[in-house]
Motif scaffolding. Structure first.
Motif, PDB file in Angstrom:
ATOM      1  N   ARG A 136     -15.467  -0.270  10.177  1.00  0.00           N
ATOM      2  CA  ARG A 136     -14.044  -0.132   9.862  1.00  0.00           C
ATOM      3  C   ARG A 136     -13.833  -0.241   8.358  1.00  0.00           C
ATOM      4  O   ARG A 136     -14.498  -1.017   7.672  1.00  0.00           O
ATOM      5  CB  ARG A 136     -13.235  -1.218  10.573  1.00  0.00           C
ATOM      6  CG  ARG A 136     -13.218  -1.019  12.075  1.00  0.00           C
ATOM      7  CD  ARG A 136     -12.491  -2.125  12.766  1.00  0.00           C
ATOM      8  NE  ARG A 136     -13.312  -3.321  12.723  1.00  0.00           N
ATOM      9  CZ  ARG A 136     -12.868  -4.541  13.019  1.00  0.00           C
ATOM     10  NH1 ARG A 136     -11.617  -4.734  13.350  1.00  0.00           N
ATOM     11  NH2 ARG A 136     -13.685  -5.558  12.978  1.00  0.00           N
ATOM     12  N   MET A 137     -12.883   0.540   7.856  1.00  0.00           N
ATOM     13  CA  MET A 137     -12.546   0.476   6.437  1.00  0.00           C
ATOM     14  C   MET A 137     -11.106   0.003   6.283  1.00  0.00           C
ATOM     15  O   MET A 137     -10.262   0.258   7.138  1.00  0.00           O
ATOM     16  CB  MET A 137     -12.768   1.808   5.742  1.00  0.00           C
ATOM     17  CG  MET A 137     -11.916   2.939   6.234  1.00  0.00           C
ATOM     18  SD  MET A 137     -12.264   4.482   5.366  1.00  0.00           S
ATOM     19  CE  MET A 137     -13.563   5.135   6.380  1.00  0.00           C
ATOM     20  N   ALA A 138     -10.861  -0.698   5.193  1.00  0.00           N
ATOM     21  CA  ALA A 138      -9.531  -1.241   4.928  1.00  0.00           C
ATOM     22  C   ALA A 138      -8.529  -0.121   4.702  1.00  0.00           C
ATOM     23  O   ALA A 138      -8.866   0.936   4.161  1.00  0.00           O
ATOM     24  CB  ALA A 138      -9.568  -2.159   3.707  1.00  0.00           C
ATOM     25  N   HIS A 139      -7.300  -0.375   5.110  1.00  0.00           N
ATOM     26  CA  HIS A 139      -6.193   0.523   4.793  1.00  0.00           C
ATOM     27  C   HIS A 139      -6.105   0.628   3.272  1.00  0.00           C
ATOM     28  O   HIS A 139      -6.209  -0.386   2.563  1.00  0.00           O
ATOM     29  CB  HIS A 139      -4.872  -0.062   5.280  1.00  0.00           C
ATOM     30  CG  HIS A 139      -4.810  -0.425   6.724  1.00  0.00           C
ATOM     31  ND1 HIS A 139      -5.454  -1.533   7.241  1.00  0.00           N
ATOM     32  CD2 HIS A 139      -4.150   0.165   7.745  1.00  0.00           C
ATOM     33  CE1 HIS A 139      -5.188  -1.609   8.532  1.00  0.00           C
ATOM     34  NE2 HIS A 139      -4.404  -0.590   8.864  1.00  0.00           N
ATOM     35  N   GLY A 140      -5.873   1.831   2.762  1.00  0.00           N
ATOM     36  CA  GLY A 140      -5.685   1.968   1.318  1.00  0.00           C
ATOM     37  C   GLY A 140      -4.533   1.119   0.819  1.00  0.00           C
ATOM     38  O   GLY A 140      -4.602   0.501  -0.246  1.00  0.00           O
ATOM     39  N   THR A 141      -3.459   1.050   1.620  1.00  0.00           N
ATOM     40  CA  THR A 141      -2.304   0.254   1.212  1.00  0.00           C
ATOM     41  C   THR A 141      -2.612  -1.234   1.224  1.00  0.00           C
ATOM     42  O   THR A 141      -2.016  -1.997   0.454  1.00  0.00           O
ATOM     43  CB  THR A 141      -1.089   0.563   2.110  1.00  0.00           C
ATOM     44  OG1 THR A 141      -1.479   0.447   3.489  1.00  0.00           O
ATOM     45  CG2 THR A 141      -0.559   1.963   1.842  1.00  0.00           C
ATOM     46  N   LEU A 142      -3.555  -1.665   2.049  1.00  0.00           N
ATOM     47  CA  LEU A 142      -3.992  -3.068   2.026  1.00  0.00           C
ATOM     48  C   LEU A 142      -4.735  -3.359   0.728  1.00  0.00           C
ATOM     49  O   LEU A 142      -4.465  -4.363   0.052  1.00  0.00           O
ATOM     50  CB  LEU A 142      -4.883  -3.367   3.236  1.00  0.00           C
ATOM     51  CG  LEU A 142      -5.626  -4.700   3.223  1.00  0.00           C
ATOM     52  CD1 LEU A 142      -4.658  -5.879   3.197  1.00  0.00           C
ATOM     53  CD2 LEU A 142      -6.558  -4.794   4.421  1.00  0.00           C
ATOM     54  N   VAL A 143      -5.650  -2.477   0.357  1.00  0.00           N
ATOM     55  CA  VAL A 143      -6.414  -2.662  -0.886  1.00  0.00           C
ATOM     56  C   VAL A 143      -5.459  -2.665  -2.079  1.00  0.00           C
ATOM     57  O   VAL A 143      -5.569  -3.515  -2.977  1.00  0.00           O
ATOM     58  CB  VAL A 143      -7.493  -1.571  -1.038  1.00  0.00           C
ATOM     59  CG1 VAL A 143      -8.218  -1.701  -2.375  1.00  0.00           C
ATOM     60  CG2 VAL A 143      -8.478  -1.637   0.129  1.00  0.00           C
ATOM     61  N   PHE A 144      -4.497  -1.753  -2.073  1.00  0.00           N
ATOM     62  CA  PHE A 144      -3.501  -1.707  -3.141  1.00  0.00           C
ATOM     63  C   PHE A 144      -2.697  -3.003  -3.191  1.00  0.00           C
ATOM     64  O   PHE A 144      -2.535  -3.613  -4.251  1.00  0.00           O
ATOM     65  CB  PHE A 144      -2.576  -0.505  -2.945  1.00  0.00           C
ATOM     66  CG  PHE A 144      -1.406  -0.477  -3.877  1.00  0.00           C
ATOM     67  CD1 PHE A 144      -1.587  -0.211  -5.224  1.00  0.00           C
ATOM     68  CD2 PHE A 144      -0.131  -0.723  -3.415  1.00  0.00           C
ATOM     69  CE1 PHE A 144      -0.502  -0.191  -6.098  1.00  0.00           C
ATOM     70  CE2 PHE A 144       0.951  -0.698  -4.274  1.00  0.00           C
ATOM     71  CZ  PHE A 144       0.773  -0.442  -5.621  1.00  0.00           C
ATOM     72  N   SER A 145      -2.192  -3.442  -2.049  1.00  0.00           N
ATOM     73  CA  SER A 145      -1.358  -4.648  -2.004  1.00  0.00           C
ATOM     74  C   SER A 145      -2.106  -5.879  -2.499  1.00  0.00           C
ATOM     75  O   SER A 145      -1.590  -6.654  -3.306  1.00  0.00           O
ATOM     76  CB  SER A 145      -0.861  -4.905  -0.581  1.00  0.00           C
ATOM     77  OG  SER A 145      -0.073  -3.856  -0.121  1.00  0.00           O
ATOM     78  N   VAL A 146      -3.304  -6.066  -2.011  1.00  0.00           N
ATOM     79  CA  VAL A 146      -4.087  -7.236  -2.426  1.00  0.00           C
ATOM     80  C   VAL A 146      -4.493  -7.102  -3.890  1.00  0.00           C
ATOM     81  O   VAL A 146      -4.378  -8.050  -4.667  1.00  0.00           O
ATOM     82  CB  VAL A 146      -5.319  -7.436  -1.515  1.00  0.00           C
ATOM     83  CG1 VAL A 146      -6.233  -8.523  -2.061  1.00  0.00           C
ATOM     84  CG2 VAL A 146      -4.876  -7.782  -0.093  1.00  0.00           C
ATOM     85  N   GLY A 147      -4.969  -5.910  -4.270  1.00  0.00           N
ATOM     86  CA  GLY A 147      -5.404  -5.708  -5.659  1.00  0.00           C
ATOM     87  C   GLY A 147      -4.298  -5.964  -6.663  1.00  0.00           C
ATOM     88  O   GLY A 147      -4.500  -6.634  -7.676  1.00  0.00           O
ATOM     89  N   ILE A 148      -3.108  -5.447  -6.391  1.00  0.00           N
ATOM     90  CA  ILE A 148      -1.976  -5.672  -7.295  1.00  0.00           C
ATOM     91  C   ILE A 148      -1.509  -7.120  -7.194  1.00  0.00           C
ATOM     92  O   ILE A 148      -1.182  -7.758  -8.191  1.00  0.00           O
ATOM     93  CB  ILE A 148      -0.824  -4.689  -7.000  1.00  0.00           C
ATOM     94  CG1 ILE A 148      -1.249  -3.262  -7.339  1.00  0.00           C
ATOM     95  CG2 ILE A 148       0.449  -5.081  -7.751  1.00  0.00           C
ATOM     96  CD1 ILE A 148      -1.636  -3.029  -8.798  1.00  0.00           C
ATOM     97  N   GLY A 149      -1.498  -7.658  -5.990  1.00  0.00           N
ATOM     98  CA  GLY A 149      -1.098  -9.057  -5.815  1.00  0.00           C
ATOM     99  C   GLY A 149      -1.962 -10.015  -6.625  1.00  0.00           C
ATOM    100  O   GLY A 149      -1.468 -11.037  -7.119  1.00  0.00           O
ATOM    101  N   LEU A 150      -3.223  -9.689  -6.787  1.00  0.00           N
ATOM    102  CA  LEU A 150      -4.108 -10.545  -7.585  1.00  0.00           C
ATOM    103  C   LEU A 150      -3.650 -10.652  -9.039  1.00  0.00           C
ATOM    104  O   LEU A 150      -3.925 -11.643  -9.715  1.00  0.00           O
ATOM    105  CB  LEU A 150      -5.545 -10.007  -7.537  1.00  0.00           C
ATOM    106  CG  LEU A 150      -6.287 -10.175  -6.220  1.00  0.00           C
ATOM    107  CD1 LEU A 150      -7.591  -9.379  -6.241  1.00  0.00           C
ATOM    108  CD2 LEU A 150      -6.555 -11.644  -5.936  1.00  0.00           C
TER     109      LEU A 150
END
Length: 150
Positions: free
Chosen positions: A56-70
């Motif tokens: 399974r691969m992460a949702h692109g929007t999940l990666v975006f949300s976490v990456g920006i949230g950091l």
């Protein structure tokens, strides 16, 4: 932490790098529930085992949300997010991958109509534990000036 940086205070090339954050199965489940995106690429381990990536691969929007949230470690009352441009998902992120974000001030431009504000463009790169870029985008800020333009 609160910092007060005006448009004039931003320096081209200034860079910040976040701590890492490991992506978990719980992140997949919560994100799917919040967004309604239950595509098999993210939720069906058996089906994914038959595909090129094998998992399974992460949702692109999940990666975006976490990456920006950091990057959200400071509050600047003189600036607000104006949005994101040129977003690209470069490589998949899997359960157990650790991502971190590098954000660099890339450009400053005058606001075309407001002499009291300008735009700051921050180049954002999210990388995995191997240093591979998994997401890139531009983050635009709308920033107050110390001194209005004439």
């Amino acid at each position: 932490m609160i910092v007060e940086e005006f448009f004039e205070d931003y320096k081209i090339g200034f860079e910040r790098i976040t701590f890492g954050r490991t992506i978990t199965e719980a992140d997949f489940i919560i994100h799917a529930g919040q967004t309604g995106d239950h595509f098999p690429h993210h939720m069906d381990a058996e089906w994914c085992a038959t595909q090129d990536f094998g998992q399974r691969m992460a949702h692109g929007t999940l990666v975006f949300s976490v990456g920006i949230g950091l990057t959200a470690s400071t509050i600047n009352p003189r600036a607000m997010s104006y949005g994101y441009d040129k977003m690209r998902f470069l490589k998949p992120v899997f359960i157990g991958d650790t991502i971190k974000t590098r954000a660099s001030i890339a450009e400053k431009t005058d606001h075309p109509k407001r002499n009291t504000h300008g735009f700051v463009r921050e180049a954002v790169e999210v990388t995995n534990q191997n240093g591979d870029a998994v997401l890139v985008c531009d983050h635009l800020y709308f920033v107050e000036r110390k001194t209005p333009l004439d």
